[in-house]
Design a protein around this motif. Structure first.
Motif, PDB file in Angstrom:
ATOM      1  N   TRP A 300       0.757  -1.567   0.084  1.00  0.00           N
ATOM      2  CA  TRP A 300      -0.332   0.122  -0.286  1.00  0.00           C
ATOM      3  C   TRP A 300       0.959   0.844  -0.548  1.00  0.00           C
ATOM      4  O   TRP A 300       0.858   2.110  -0.917  1.00  0.00           O
ATOM      5  CB  TRP A 300      -0.735  -0.183   1.463  1.00  0.00           C
ATOM      6  N   ARG A 301       2.129   1.539   1.094  1.00  0.00           N
ATOM      7  CA  ARG A 301       2.267   2.542   1.076  1.00  0.00           C
ATOM      8  C   ARG A 301       3.709   2.735  -0.257  1.00  0.00           C
ATOM      9  O   ARG A 301       3.826   3.450  -1.091  1.00  0.00           O
ATOM     10  CB  ARG A 301       3.491   1.961   2.084  1.00  0.00           C
ATOM     11  N   ALA A 302       3.950   1.604  -0.901  1.00  0.00           N
ATOM     12  CA  ALA A 302       4.861   1.499  -1.689  1.00  0.00           C
ATOM     13  C   ALA A 302       4.187   2.360  -2.982  1.00  0.00           C
ATOM     14  O   ALA A 302       4.370   2.802  -3.564  1.00  0.00           O
ATOM     15  CB  ALA A 302       5.163  -0.034  -2.086  1.00  0.00           C
ATOM     16  N   ALA A 303       2.807   1.671  -3.383  1.00  0.00           N
ATOM     17  CA  ALA A 303       1.691   2.312  -4.443  1.00  0.00           C
ATOM     18  C   ALA A 303       2.015   3.470  -4.147  1.00  0.00           C
ATOM     19  O   ALA A 303       0.915   4.280  -5.368  1.00  0.00           O
ATOM     20  CB  ALA A 303       1.060   1.567  -4.573  1.00  0.00           C
ATOM     21  N   LEU A 304       1.346   3.968  -3.147  1.00  0.00           N
ATOM     22  CA  LEU A 304       0.935   5.055  -2.971  1.00  0.00           C
ATOM     23  C   LEU A 304       2.264   6.530  -3.863  1.00  0.00           C
ATOM     24  O   LEU A 304       2.311   7.736  -4.650  1.00  0.00           O
ATOM     25  CB  LEU A 304       1.511   5.653  -1.212  1.00  0.00           C
ATOM     26  N   VAL A 305       3.111   5.864  -3.349  1.00  0.00           N
ATOM     27  CA  VAL A 305       4.536   7.003  -3.836  1.00  0.00           C
ATOM     28  C   VAL A 305       5.370   6.152  -5.069  1.00  0.00           C
ATOM     29  O   VAL A 305       6.347   6.649  -5.455  1.00  0.00           O
ATOM     30  CB  VAL A 305       5.421   7.059  -2.974  1.00  0.00           C
ATOM     31  N   PRO A 336      10.647   5.164 -13.051  1.00  0.00           N
ATOM     32  CA  PRO A 336      10.540   4.443 -12.513  1.00  0.00           C
ATOM     33  C   PRO A 336      12.107   4.861 -11.180  1.00  0.00           C
ATOM     34  O   PRO A 336      11.856   4.601 -10.710  1.00  0.00           O
ATOM     35  CB  PRO A 336      10.308   2.971 -12.166  1.00  0.00           C
ATOM     36  N   TYR A 337      12.740   4.668 -11.867  1.00  0.00           N
ATOM     37  CA  TYR A 337      14.239   5.195 -12.040  1.00  0.00           C
ATOM     38  C   TYR A 337      14.378   6.601 -10.626  1.00  0.00           C
ATOM     39  O   TYR A 337      14.650   6.428 -10.079  1.00  0.00           O
ATOM     40  CB  TYR A 337      15.405   4.851 -12.815  1.00  0.00           C
ATOM     41  N   GLN A 338      13.882   6.965 -11.734  1.00  0.00           N
ATOM     42  CA  GLN A 338      13.520   8.564 -10.803  1.00  0.00           C
ATOM     43  C   GLN A 338      12.581   8.372  -8.781  1.00  0.00           C
ATOM     44  O   GLN A 338      13.133   8.650  -8.472  1.00  0.00           O
ATOM     45  CB  GLN A 338      12.961   9.756 -11.539  1.00  0.00           C
ATOM     46  N   THR A 339      12.137   7.455  -9.418  1.00  0.00           N
ATOM     47  CA  THR A 339      11.619   7.131  -7.672  1.00  0.00           C
ATOM     48  C   THR A 339      12.124   6.796  -6.807  1.00  0.00           C
ATOM     49  O   THR A 339      11.619   7.111  -5.897  1.00  0.00           O
ATOM     50  CB  THR A 339       9.805   6.763  -8.649  1.00  0.00           C
ATOM     51  N   GLU A 340      13.118   5.326  -7.453  1.00  0.00           N
ATOM     52  CA  GLU A 340      13.809   4.916  -6.878  1.00  0.00           C
ATOM     53  C   GLU A 340      15.278   5.742  -6.010  1.00  0.00           C
ATOM     54  O   GLU A 340      15.516   5.563  -5.214  1.00  0.00           O
ATOM     55  CB  GLU A 340      14.636   3.949  -7.496  1.00  0.00           C
ATOM     56  N   ARG A 341      15.121   7.150  -6.999  1.00  0.00           N
ATOM     57  CA  ARG A 341      16.415   7.820  -6.263  1.00  0.00           C
ATOM     58  C   ARG A 341      15.375   8.500  -5.407  1.00  0.00           C
ATOM     59  O   ARG A 341      16.600   8.684  -4.186  1.00  0.00           O
ATOM     60  CB  ARG A 341      16.675   8.721  -7.961  1.00  0.00           C
ATOM     61  N   VAL A 342      14.623   9.001  -5.786  1.00  0.00           N
ATOM     62  CA  VAL A 342      13.981  10.449  -4.633  1.00  0.00           C
ATOM     63  C   VAL A 342      13.996   9.830  -3.133  1.00  0.00           C
ATOM     64  O   VAL A 342      13.625  10.098  -2.213  1.00  0.00           O
ATOM     65  CB  VAL A 342      12.961  10.693  -4.984  1.00  0.00           C
ATOM     66  N   LEU A 343      13.416   8.259  -3.486  1.00  0.00           N
ATOM     67  CA  LEU A 343      13.057   7.420  -2.207  1.00  0.00           C
ATOM     68  C   LEU A 343      14.183   6.898  -1.184  1.00  0.00           C
ATOM     69  O   LEU A 343      14.235   7.115  -0.231  1.00  0.00           O
ATOM     70  CB  LEU A 343      11.676   6.630  -2.234  1.00  0.00           C
ATOM     71  N   SER A 344      15.280   6.443  -1.996  1.00  0.00           N
ATOM     72  CA  SER A 344      16.589   6.154  -1.628  1.00  0.00           C
ATOM     73  C   SER A 344      17.227   6.616  -0.353  1.00  0.00           C
ATOM     74  O   SER A 344      17.605   5.963   0.449  1.00  0.00           O
ATOM     75  CB  SER A 344      17.564   5.298  -3.050  1.00  0.00           C
ATOM     76  N   ARG A 345      17.309   8.396  -0.784  1.00  0.00           N
ATOM     77  CA  ARG A 345      17.543   8.948   0.538  1.00  0.00           C
ATOM     78  C   ARG A 345      17.248   8.937   1.717  1.00  0.00           C
ATOM     79  O   ARG A 345      18.174   8.675   2.874  1.00  0.00           O
ATOM     80  CB  ARG A 345      17.513   9.817   0.495  1.00  0.00           C
ATOM     81  N   SER A 346      16.444   8.049   2.732  1.00  0.00           N
ATOM     82  CA  SER A 346      15.780   8.369   3.298  1.00  0.00           C
ATOM     83  C   SER A 346      15.289   6.664   3.306  1.00  0.00           C
ATOM     84  O   SER A 346      15.248   5.807   3.386  1.00  0.00           O
ATOM     85  CB  SER A 346      14.006   8.097   3.256  1.00  0.00           C
ATOM     86  N   ALA A 353      11.617   1.645  -1.932  1.00  0.00           N
ATOM     87  CA  ALA A 353      12.234   1.692  -2.903  1.00  0.00           C
ATOM     88  C   ALA A 353      11.970   0.982  -3.915  1.00  0.00           C
ATOM     89  O   ALA A 353      11.767   0.578  -5.346  1.00  0.00           O
ATOM     90  CB  ALA A 353      13.271   2.614  -3.322  1.00  0.00           C
ATOM     91  N   PRO A 354      12.512  -0.171  -3.880  1.00  0.00           N
ATOM     92  CA  PRO A 354      12.275  -1.444  -4.689  1.00  0.00           C
ATOM     93  C   PRO A 354      11.938  -1.961  -4.771  1.00  0.00           C
ATOM     94  O   PRO A 354      10.861  -1.788  -6.288  1.00  0.00           O
ATOM     95  CB  PRO A 354      12.941  -2.211  -4.075  1.00  0.00           C
ATOM     96  N   THR A 355       9.962  -1.850  -5.002  1.00  0.00           N
ATOM     97  CA  THR A 355       8.745  -2.257  -4.743  1.00  0.00           C
ATOM     98  C   THR A 355       8.330  -1.069  -5.855  1.00  0.00           C
ATOM     99  O   THR A 355       7.733  -1.170  -6.742  1.00  0.00           O
ATOM    100  CB  THR A 355       7.978  -2.726  -3.887  1.00  0.00           C
ATOM    101  N   ALA A 356       8.310  -0.198  -5.120  1.00  0.00           N
ATOM    102  CA  ALA A 356       7.922   1.268  -6.118  1.00  0.00           C
ATOM    103  C   ALA A 356       8.266   1.015  -7.330  1.00  0.00           C
ATOM    104  O   ALA A 356       7.857   1.407  -8.308  1.00  0.00           O
ATOM    105  CB  ALA A 356       8.173   2.611  -4.886  1.00  0.00           C
ATOM    106  N   GLY A 357       9.906   1.383  -7.055  1.00  0.00           N
ATOM    107  CA  GLY A 357      10.444   1.171  -8.793  1.00  0.00           C
ATOM    108  C   GLY A 357      10.432   0.022  -9.705  1.00  0.00           C
ATOM    109  O   GLY A 357      11.039   0.500 -10.969  1.00  0.00           O
ATOM    110  N   ALA A 358      10.059  -0.707  -9.257  1.00  0.00           N
ATOM    111  CA  ALA A 358       9.922  -1.786  -9.828  1.00  0.00           C
ATOM    112  C   ALA A 358       8.456  -2.239 -11.175  1.00  0.00           C
ATOM    113  O   ALA A 358       7.800  -3.318 -11.570  1.00  0.00           O
ATOM    114  CB  ALA A 358       9.836  -3.320  -9.160  1.00  0.00           C
TER     115      ALA A 358
END
Length: 519
Positions: A300-305, A336-346, A353-358
């Protein structure tokens, strides 16, 4: 989860949406906090400065579909650096942003003549919407009223010549006066170096900027504007949050992540409600797949972002009603790469990030951005990919109408062909067929008002709403104004955010008005 983590993540996403260098917003925040320290502000003002600076451009996705119709060039390149300059500088920036890059001089002159009147008409409503959306997003991050209340003055100037004319001089909160100087100085330093930034700040003192704040920056520029040698400003930015540090827990975390999804979806009316729609479908499918509550909540949370990276793609591409060029398609493939890039710092969000970016990966390696094979994709990633694909099929796009539920069931063909996981597809289709019916409308909206809000969220204008409902434009406007009063907003962007938050935008519910490309 620390509130600073989600605010800084949103700040990184706004860098992508604005076309700034990555971490430009974090650098601006460091400048603001050094400036606040030199000014000796109290803790409350320091906290306001910190969060207002991180979220200054959080309204950048607002009305993107409208601005791309008016401006052929980049507002970030031409208008933003002049925002606190003289009226002549501001007008020059607007004129330079109007024509399409690469046009011949005669064509540029004609485009400016045609588009400038529209730009003038749309300026104030657009800026009001940006302020309103930034304020609403700050509220959704559970920030105190003393912080989210700042954003009503986001575009004001010290000399009172701000476009909305809401405040001047000391009427503008000190925290925001610091933010204005800090973010502009950081931008000017990026464009021309430290000496150039100091000169610009001095020129704007007493005009766009509080002269005391401007003088403080100019006098301490070597220390205030210094760039650290660390490869990332993330840790330093989190470390300079004033005490007491704010935190989120439980449902507040979900509310903040939902706000990130809404920020991404505002990039186009075609995407209104997409992130929360996918999240609801993915979670329902996860429960039908008998995943435990922890895994279902993580999906649910990965899908939101999952679509945060969309903002890195020019809105004109999301609005294009024709086949994309290879270059445009490459930008889309990288979101999707940009999604991972943004999420990966936190620390907290990097787990998502792995689920959201896939979400665009496919079992047969035909997906993107990695081209992963089935063995590399977790059950959560497979479910999210199926939910995203199904939900997208049932939404209108500029190049096609929404598919019916029956047509969208053809998703099973992707499973048969080995592209999507059959179990995930089955769970998604079954979950989509058992969605709960809608009950009473939020905020006391009538059925007609809820219908009108949904149409506004999908990009229809007042006359188009009237035509779709078979009523007069005056009656349609009456419904719009009544709805705005009930939900406490004053702009279409605010209404869109409300509609996404309260499920008033249903996938495939109605067609989106076609807009003409810039002439």
């Amino acid at each position: 989860m620390r509130t600073a983590e989600v605010a800084a993540t949103l700040c990184l996403a706004t860098d992508l949406g604005m076309g700034f260098p990555f971490e430009q917003g974090l650098h601006g925040t460091l400048v603001a906090m050094r400036l606040a320290d030199r000014l000796g502000v109290d803790r409350a003002t320091a906290s306001q400065t910190y969060y207002a600076c991180l979220l200054m451009y959080s309204g950048c996705t607002t009305d993107s579909d409208v601005t791309t119709e008016t401006f052929g060039g980049s507002l970030t390149t031409h208008v933003v650096p002049a925002m606190f300059g003289s009226q002549r500088e501001v007008l020059t920036g607007i004129v330079r942003a109007l024509p399409t890059p690469g046009s011949s001089p005669p064509a540029r002159a004609l485009q400016v003549a045609r588009r400038l009147p529209k730009a003038r008409r749309e300026r104030d409503p657009h800026l009001a919407a940006i302020c309103e959306v930034a304020q609403m997003l700050a509220e959704r991050l559970a920030l105190p009223p003393s912080i989210h209340g700042l954003f009503i003055h986001l575009t004001e100037r010290w000399d009172g010549k701000g476009p909305l004319g809401r405040a001047e001089a000391d009427e503008i909160p000190l925290a925001l006066r610091i933010v204005h100087v800090a973010r502009d100085a950081a931008l000017q330093r990026m464009l021309g170096g430290e000496e150039y930034a100091v000169r610009i700040v001095r020129e704007r003192a007493g005009h766009g900027f509080d002269p005391e704040v401007a003088a403080c920056l100019a006098e301490g520029a070597p220390q205030v504007l210094a760039l650290e040698r660390e490869p990332s400003a993330w840790e330093e930015t989190l470390g300079c949050e004033p005490d007491p540090r704010l935190t989120l827990d439980g449902e507040a975390i979900d509310g903040a992540l939902r706000a990130l999804g809404h920020f991404a979806d505002l990039i186009s009316p075609y995407l209104s409600g997409h992130s929360t729609g996918v999240a609801g479908l993915a979670r329902a499918a996860a429960e039908r797949s008998r995943l435990d509550e922890t895994d279902a909540a993580a999906i649910w949370r990965a899908a939101l972002v999952h679509d945060l990276g969309r903002v890195a793609v020019h809105p004109r591409i999301w609005q294009k009603p024709a086949v994309l060029t290879p270059d445009e398609w490459e930008h889309v493939r990288l979101h999707p790469y940009q999604t991972e890039r943004v999420l990966s710092r936190s620390d907290f969000l990097s787990a998502l990030a792995p689920t959201a970016g896939a979400h665009h990966e496919r079992l047969d390696r035909s997906g993107y951005h990695r081209g992963s094979a089935g063995a590399e994709l977790t059950p959560s990633a497979r479910l999210l990919a199926a939910a995203d694909a199904y939900h997208a099929m049932t939404e209108t796009r500029p190049y096609r109408d929404a598919l019916s539920t029956e047509e969208a069931d053809e998703l099973a063909q992707d499973a048969s062909a080995g592209r999507l996981d059959p179990d995930a597809v089955t769970a998604v289709i079954e979950a989509a067929g058992h969605q709960a019916p809608r009950l009473e409308r939020p905020a006391g909206l009538t059925e007609r008002e809820a219908e009108v809000i949904a149409m506004l969220a999908r990009g229809l204008q007042t006359k188009q709403v009237a035509g779709a409902l078979g009523i007069s434009a005056k009656t349609a406007d009456h419904h719009i104004q009544s709805s705005y009063r009930k939900i406490g907003v004053s702009t279409r962007a605010g209404a869109t955010l409300f509609a996404m938050e309260h499920g008033l935008v249903a996938s495939g519910e109605l067609p989106i008005a076609q807009r003409e490309a810039p002439s």
